[in-house]
Design an enzyme around this catalytic site. Sequence first.
Site, PDB file in Angstrom:
ATOM      1  CG  ASN A  86      45.989  45.369  50.695  1.00 56.42           C
ATOM      2  OD1 ASN A  86      47.135  45.350  51.150  1.00 56.42           O
ATOM      3  ND2 ASN A  86      45.534  44.418  49.895  1.00 56.42           N
ATOM      4  CB  SER A  94      40.722  45.988  44.445  1.00 60.57           C
ATOM      5  OG  SER A  94      40.532  44.743  45.073  1.00 60.57           O
ATOM      6  CB  VAL A  95      36.670  45.158  47.709  1.00 57.85           C
ATOM      7  CG1 VAL A  95      35.207  45.153  48.145  1.00 57.85           C
ATOM      8  CG2 VAL A  95      36.869  44.222  46.523  1.00 57.85           C
ATOM      9  CG  HIS A  99      38.976  43.231  52.472  1.00 62.59           C
ATOM     10  ND1 HIS A  99      38.544  44.432  51.969  1.00 62.59           N
ATOM     11  CD2 HIS A  99      40.049  42.874  51.723  1.00 62.59           C
ATOM     12  CE1 HIS A  99      39.309  44.793  50.954  1.00 62.59           C
ATOM     13  NE2 HIS A  99      40.248  43.864  50.791  1.00 62.59           N
ATOM     14  CG  HIS A 101      43.785  40.005  52.076  1.00 59.63           C
ATOM     15  ND1 HIS A 101      43.408  39.549  50.830  1.00 59.63           N
ATOM     16  CD2 HIS A 101      43.629  41.355  52.043  1.00 59.63           C
ATOM     17  CE1 HIS A 101      43.047  40.594  50.074  1.00 59.63           C
ATOM     18  NE2 HIS A 101      43.182  41.689  50.779  1.00 59.63           N
TER      19      HIS A 101
HETATM   20  P1  5GP Z   1      41.961  44.078  48.271  1.00 58.49           P
HETATM   21  O1  5GP Z   1      42.760  44.128  47.003  1.00 58.49           O
HETATM   22  O2  5GP Z   1      40.832  45.080  48.251  1.00 58.49           O
HETATM   23  O3  5GP Z   1      42.771  44.155  49.534  1.00 58.49           O
HETATM   24  O4  5GP Z   1      41.309  42.638  48.304  1.00 58.49           O
HETATM   25  C1  5GP Z   1      40.127  42.341  47.655  1.00 58.49           C
HETATM   26  C2  5GP Z   1      40.102  40.834  47.472  1.00 58.49           C
HETATM   27  O5  5GP Z   1      38.798  40.483  47.084  1.00 58.49           O
HETATM   28  C3  5GP Z   1      41.063  40.326  46.401  1.00 58.49           C
HETATM   29  O6  5GP Z   1      42.007  39.427  46.972  1.00 58.49           O
HETATM   30  C4  5GP Z   1      40.144  39.651  45.386  1.00 58.49           C
HETATM   31  O7  5GP Z   1      40.682  38.454  44.855  1.00 58.49           O
HETATM   32  C5  5GP Z   1      38.895  39.387  46.206  1.00 58.49           C
HETATM   33  N1  5GP Z   1      37.670  39.368  45.432  1.00 58.49           N
HETATM   34  C6  5GP Z   1      37.321  40.255  44.442  1.00 58.49           C
HETATM   35  N2  5GP Z   1      36.108  39.944  43.959  1.00 58.49           N
HETATM   36  C7  5GP Z   1      35.684  38.850  44.657  1.00 58.49           C
HETATM   37  C8  5GP Z   1      34.482  38.072  44.595  1.00 58.49           C
HETATM   38  O8  5GP Z   1      33.547  38.321  43.830  1.00 58.49           O
HETATM   39  N3  5GP Z   1      34.402  37.016  45.449  1.00 58.49           N
HETATM   40  C9  5GP Z   1      35.397  36.725  46.342  1.00 58.49           C
HETATM   41  N4  5GP Z   1      35.209  35.653  47.126  1.00 58.49           N
HETATM   42  N5  5GP Z   1      36.529  37.445  46.421  1.00 58.49           N
HETATM   43  C10 5GP Z   1      36.669  38.498  45.584  1.00 58.49           C
END
Ligand code: 5GP
Length: 113
Positions: A86, A94-95, A99, A101
């Site tokens: 993403n 969201s982070v 990364h 997935h």
């Molecule tokens: P994004 O939405 O940014 O592509 O993916 C971020 C991912 O980080 C999400 O799938 C979410 O579940 C995961 N995530 C968020 N906080 C944490 C955490 O504290 N630990 C782990 N292991 N995953 C997290």
Amino acid sequence: MSKTLFEKIIAREIPATIVYEDELCLAFKDINPCAPLHTLLVPKKPLIQLSHATAEDQAMLGHLMLTATKVAALEGLGDAYRLVVNNGAKAGMSVAHLHLHIIGGRPLKWPPA
Ligand code: 5GP
């Protein structure tokens, strides 16, 4: 600048179920899996998102792709897995730390959006 969540996981300041690590990247279980197997693969370099990468990141990005296959095998996914990146909040990011997935463990539908 304050550390991203994933930098804190890399530094072991926040716990995570780590499944793979080498000098360039770390893989750990997603805390909120969207499939039976859902692992995140992050570079140790805190690159915000894929679109911020430069030619300097080429080797690291290639390493992530090859390592994703390795992590998928370690997780028992074999040849059946999906990689998702993403890029930006509007794409579901969201982070703010690049990364991949790595998702699988059940039949995956297409399109994903
Ligand atoms: P994004 O939405 O940014 O592509 O993916 C971020 C991912 O980080 C999400 O799938 C979410 O579940 C995961 N995530 C968020 N906080 C944490 C955490 O504290 N630990 C782990 N292991 N995953 C997290």
